[in-house]
Design a protein around this motif. Structure first.
Motif, PDB file in Angstrom:
ATOM      1  N   LEU A   1       1.082   5.452   7.619  1.00 51.47           N
ATOM      2  CA  LEU A   1       0.358   6.328   6.702  1.00 51.47           C
ATOM      3  C   LEU A   1       0.844   6.124   5.267  1.00 51.47           C
ATOM      4  CD1 LEU A   1      -1.732   8.557   6.307  1.00 51.47           C
ATOM      5  CD2 LEU A   1       0.058  10.229   6.891  1.00 51.47           C
ATOM      6  N   ALA A   2       2.151   6.052   5.079  1.00 54.39           N
ATOM      7  CA  ALA A   2       2.709   5.816   3.740  1.00 54.39           C
ATOM      8  C   ALA A   2       2.248   4.458   3.204  1.00 54.39           C
ATOM      9  CB  ALA A   2       4.238   5.877   3.783  1.00 54.39           C
ATOM     10  N   GLU A   3       2.235   3.439   4.045  1.00 50.67           N
ATOM     11  CA  GLU A   3       1.764   2.103   3.637  1.00 50.67           C
ATOM     12  C   GLU A   3       0.292   2.129   3.262  1.00 50.67           C
ATOM     13  OE1 GLU A   3       2.655  -0.534   6.888  1.00 50.67           O
ATOM     14  OE2 GLU A   3       4.814  -0.283   6.640  1.00 50.67           O
ATOM     15  N   GLN A   4      -0.526   2.820   4.058  1.00 50.07           N
ATOM     16  CA  GLN A   4      -1.963   2.914   3.754  1.00 50.07           C
ATOM     17  C   GLN A   4      -2.193   3.588   2.410  1.00 50.07           C
ATOM     18  OE1 GLN A   4      -3.366   5.110   7.144  1.00 50.07           O
ATOM     19  NE2 GLN A   4      -4.079   3.250   8.199  1.00 50.07           N
ATOM     20  N   ARG A   5      -1.473   4.656   2.157  1.00 53.09           N
ATOM     21  CA  ARG A   5      -1.605   5.364   0.876  1.00 53.09           C
ATOM     22  C   ARG A   5      -1.250   4.450  -0.287  1.00 53.09           C
ATOM     23  NH1 ARG A   5       1.201  10.902   3.107  1.00 53.09           N
ATOM     24  NH2 ARG A   5      -0.718  11.790   3.965  1.00 53.09           N
ATOM     25  N   ALA A   6      -0.127   3.772  -0.160  1.00 51.65           N
ATOM     26  CA  ALA A   6       0.307   2.866  -1.236  1.00 51.65           C
ATOM     27  C   ALA A   6      -0.716   1.751  -1.437  1.00 51.65           C
ATOM     28  CB  ALA A   6       1.680   2.292  -0.923  1.00 51.65           C
ATOM     29  N   ARG A   7      -1.228   1.201  -0.351  1.00 51.53           N
ATOM     30  CA  ARG A   7      -2.204   0.107  -0.445  1.00 51.53           C
ATOM     31  C   ARG A   7      -3.504   0.567  -1.113  1.00 51.53           C
ATOM     32  NH1 ARG A   7      -2.661  -0.933   4.550  1.00 51.53           N
ATOM     33  NH2 ARG A   7      -4.691  -0.004   4.901  1.00 51.53           N
ATOM     34  N   LYS A   8      -4.000   1.738  -0.724  1.00 54.77           N
ATOM     35  CA  LYS A   8      -5.256   2.235  -1.303  1.00 54.77           C
ATOM     36  C   LYS A   8      -5.111   2.569  -2.786  1.00 54.77           C
ATOM     37  CE  LYS A   8      -7.489   3.536   2.923  1.00 54.77           C
ATOM     38  NZ  LYS A   8      -8.382   4.473   3.587  1.00 54.77           N
ATOM     39  N   VAL A   9      -3.980   3.132  -3.171  1.00 48.44           N
ATOM     40  CA  VAL A   9      -3.753   3.423  -4.588  1.00 48.44           C
ATOM     41  C   VAL A   9      -3.598   2.109  -5.361  1.00 48.44           C
ATOM     42  CG1 VAL A   9      -2.187   4.488  -6.258  1.00 48.44           C
ATOM     43  CG2 VAL A   9      -2.866   5.738  -4.199  1.00 48.44           C
ATOM     44  N   THR A  10      -2.941   1.129  -4.765  1.00 43.52           N
ATOM     45  CA  THR A  10      -2.800  -0.185  -5.409  1.00 43.52           C
ATOM     46  C   THR A  10      -4.170  -0.816  -5.641  1.00 43.52           C
ATOM     47  OG1 THR A  10      -0.605  -0.536  -4.477  1.00 43.52           O
ATOM     48  CG2 THR A  10      -1.813  -2.499  -5.160  1.00 43.52           C
ATOM     49  N   GLN A  11      -5.051  -0.731  -4.661  1.00 45.66           N
ATOM     50  CA  GLN A  11      -6.401  -1.278  -4.817  1.00 45.66           C
ATOM     51  C   GLN A  11      -7.148  -0.578  -5.954  1.00 45.66           C
ATOM     52  OE1 GLN A  11      -7.899  -0.659  -0.853  1.00 45.66           O
ATOM     53  NE2 GLN A  11      -7.165  -2.648  -0.113  1.00 45.66           N
ATOM     54  N   ALA A  12      -7.040   0.735  -6.012  1.00 48.23           N
ATOM     55  CA  ALA A  12      -7.702   1.480  -7.086  1.00 48.23           C
ATOM     56  C   ALA A  12      -7.080   1.147  -8.434  1.00 48.23           C
ATOM     57  CB  ALA A  12      -7.612   2.979  -6.816  1.00 48.23           C
ATOM     58  N   TYR A  13      -5.752   1.076  -8.483  1.00 47.89           N
ATOM     59  CA  TYR A  13      -5.048   0.745  -9.725  1.00 47.89           C
ATOM     60  C   TYR A  13      -5.545  -0.593 -10.288  1.00 47.89           C
ATOM     61  CZ  TYR A  13      -1.408  -1.533 -12.432  1.00 47.89           C
ATOM     62  OH  TYR A  13      -0.742  -2.247 -13.393  1.00 47.89           O
ATOM     63  N   ARG A  14      -5.698  -1.578  -9.436  1.00 48.50           N
ATOM     64  CA  ARG A  14      -6.133  -2.909  -9.884  1.00 48.50           C
ATOM     65  C   ARG A  14      -7.514  -2.885 -10.511  1.00 48.50           C
ATOM     66  NH1 ARG A  14      -3.247  -5.896  -4.964  1.00 48.50           N
ATOM     67  NH2 ARG A  14      -1.387  -6.569  -6.092  1.00 48.50           N
ATOM     68  N   GLN A  15      -8.341  -1.937 -10.138  1.00 49.55           N
ATOM     69  CA  GLN A  15      -9.669  -1.819 -10.745  1.00 49.55           C
ATOM     70  C   GLN A  15      -9.584  -1.306 -12.178  1.00 49.55           C
ATOM     71  OE1 GLN A  15     -12.078   0.649  -8.244  1.00 49.55           O
ATOM     72  NE2 GLN A  15     -12.006  -0.773  -6.525  1.00 49.55           N
ATOM     73  N   PHE A  16      -8.569  -0.494 -12.468  1.00 48.58           N
ATOM     74  CA  PHE A  16      -8.443   0.125 -13.789  1.00 48.58           C
ATOM     75  C   PHE A  16      -7.542  -0.636 -14.739  1.00 48.58           C
ATOM     76  CE2 PHE A  16      -8.994   3.845 -10.843  1.00 48.58           C
ATOM     77  CZ  PHE A  16     -10.337   4.004 -11.109  1.00 48.58           C
ATOM     78  N   GLN A  17      -6.582  -1.378 -14.217  1.00 47.83           N
ATOM     79  CA  GLN A  17      -5.616  -2.083 -15.059  1.00 47.83           C
ATOM     80  C   GLN A  17      -6.141  -3.467 -15.404  1.00 47.83           C
ATOM     81  OE1 GLN A  17      -3.667  -2.400 -17.427  1.00 47.83           O
ATOM     82  NE2 GLN A  17      -1.853  -1.490 -16.543  1.00 47.83           N
ATOM     83  N   LEU A  18      -6.471  -3.663 -16.662  1.00 50.78           N
ATOM     84  CA  LEU A  18      -7.020  -4.938 -17.112  1.00 50.78           C
ATOM     85  C   LEU A  18      -5.919  -5.913 -17.515  1.00 50.78           C
ATOM     86  CD1 LEU A  18      -9.994  -3.536 -19.202  1.00 50.78           C
ATOM     87  CD2 LEU A  18      -9.977  -4.274 -16.815  1.00 50.78           C
ATOM     88  N   ASN A  19      -4.755  -5.395 -17.905  1.00 54.35           N
ATOM     89  CA  ASN A  19      -3.631  -6.248 -18.314  1.00 54.35           C
ATOM     90  C   ASN A  19      -2.841  -6.688 -17.087  1.00 54.35           C
ATOM     91  OD1 ASN A  19      -4.320  -5.622 -21.002  1.00 54.35           O
ATOM     92  ND2 ASN A  19      -3.077  -3.783 -20.913  1.00 54.35           N
ATOM     93  N   GLU A  20      -2.352  -7.903 -17.132  1.00 52.88           N
ATOM     94  CA  GLU A  20      -1.520  -8.404 -16.036  1.00 52.88           C
ATOM     95  C   GLU A  20      -0.093  -7.901 -16.222  1.00 52.88           C
ATOM     96  OE1 GLU A  20      -0.838 -10.135 -12.496  1.00 52.88           O
ATOM     97  OE2 GLU A  20      -2.780 -10.135 -13.486  1.00 52.88           O
ATOM     98  N   ILE A  21       0.350  -7.066 -15.294  1.00 55.15           N
ATOM     99  CA  ILE A  21       1.707  -6.522 -15.304  1.00 55.15           C
ATOM    100  C   ILE A  21       2.254  -6.705 -13.898  1.00 55.15           C
ATOM    101  CG2 ILE A  21       3.152  -4.477 -15.656  1.00 55.15           C
ATOM    102  CD1 ILE A  21       0.892  -3.294 -17.359  1.00 55.15           C
ATOM    103  N   LYS A  22       3.516  -7.107 -13.816  1.00 58.35           N
ATOM    104  CA  LYS A  22       4.149  -7.245 -12.504  1.00 58.35           C
ATOM    105  C   LYS A  22       3.982  -5.931 -11.738  1.00 58.35           C
ATOM    106  CE  LYS A  22       8.609  -7.863 -10.307  1.00 58.35           C
ATOM    107  NZ  LYS A  22      10.052  -7.881 -10.507  1.00 58.35           N
TER     108      LYS A  22
END
Length: 135
Positions: free
Chosen positions: A66-87
């Motif tokens: 469950l913790a992994e799924q949450r992190a993965r889904k937020v990461t996917q959403a984050y990538r849609q909003f973050q236009l700059n390449e950051i580690k």
């Protein structure tokens, strides 16, 4: 805090859920936009998903997934909003006791931008020795 501000937000999830609700998506989008307008350079972004083990019927393995799924889904959403390449570093953890506070549970994802303090030439909060200080 003015010289080394914390750029962090917490998204709280309903117990047992890993799905992002529209309000969480809006909060994440606003946070990413605000972070990008606050500083021009970041060393990395960390996304940490959490889940509690102390839920009736939930095994540690289920909590970890469950913790992994949450992190993965937020990461996917984050990538849609973050236009700059950051580690980007994504982690997930399970907790026996409440991590954040007595009132807050462990059904969360924390997103934190880590500013590049050196490149931004932000002042040192704790200079040693302290200028003007005499013993």
């Amino acid at each position: 805090m003015a010289c080394k501000p914390v750029t962090v937000t917490r998204l709280t999830f309903a117990e047992g859920s890993a799905d992002l609700e529209p309000a969480q998506i809006a909060k994440l989008a606003n946070f990413v936009d605000r972070a990008n307008s606050t500083f021009t350079r970041y060393l990395e972004v960390s996304i940490d998903g959490g889940a509690t083990v102390k839920t009736p019927g939930r095994t540690p393995g289920e909590a970890a997934r469950l913790a992994e799924q949450r992190a993965r889904k937020v990461t996917q959403a984050y990538r849609q909003f973050q236009l700059n390449e950051i580690k980007l570093e994504t982690t997930s953890n399970i907790y026996e006791d409440n991590r954040m506070s007595r009132e807050a549970g462990n059904d969360f994802v924390v997103v934190q931008f880590h500013p590049d303090y050196e490149a931004l030439k932000l002042p040192d909060c704790s200079p040693v020795p302290i200028p003007g200080f005499k013993r």
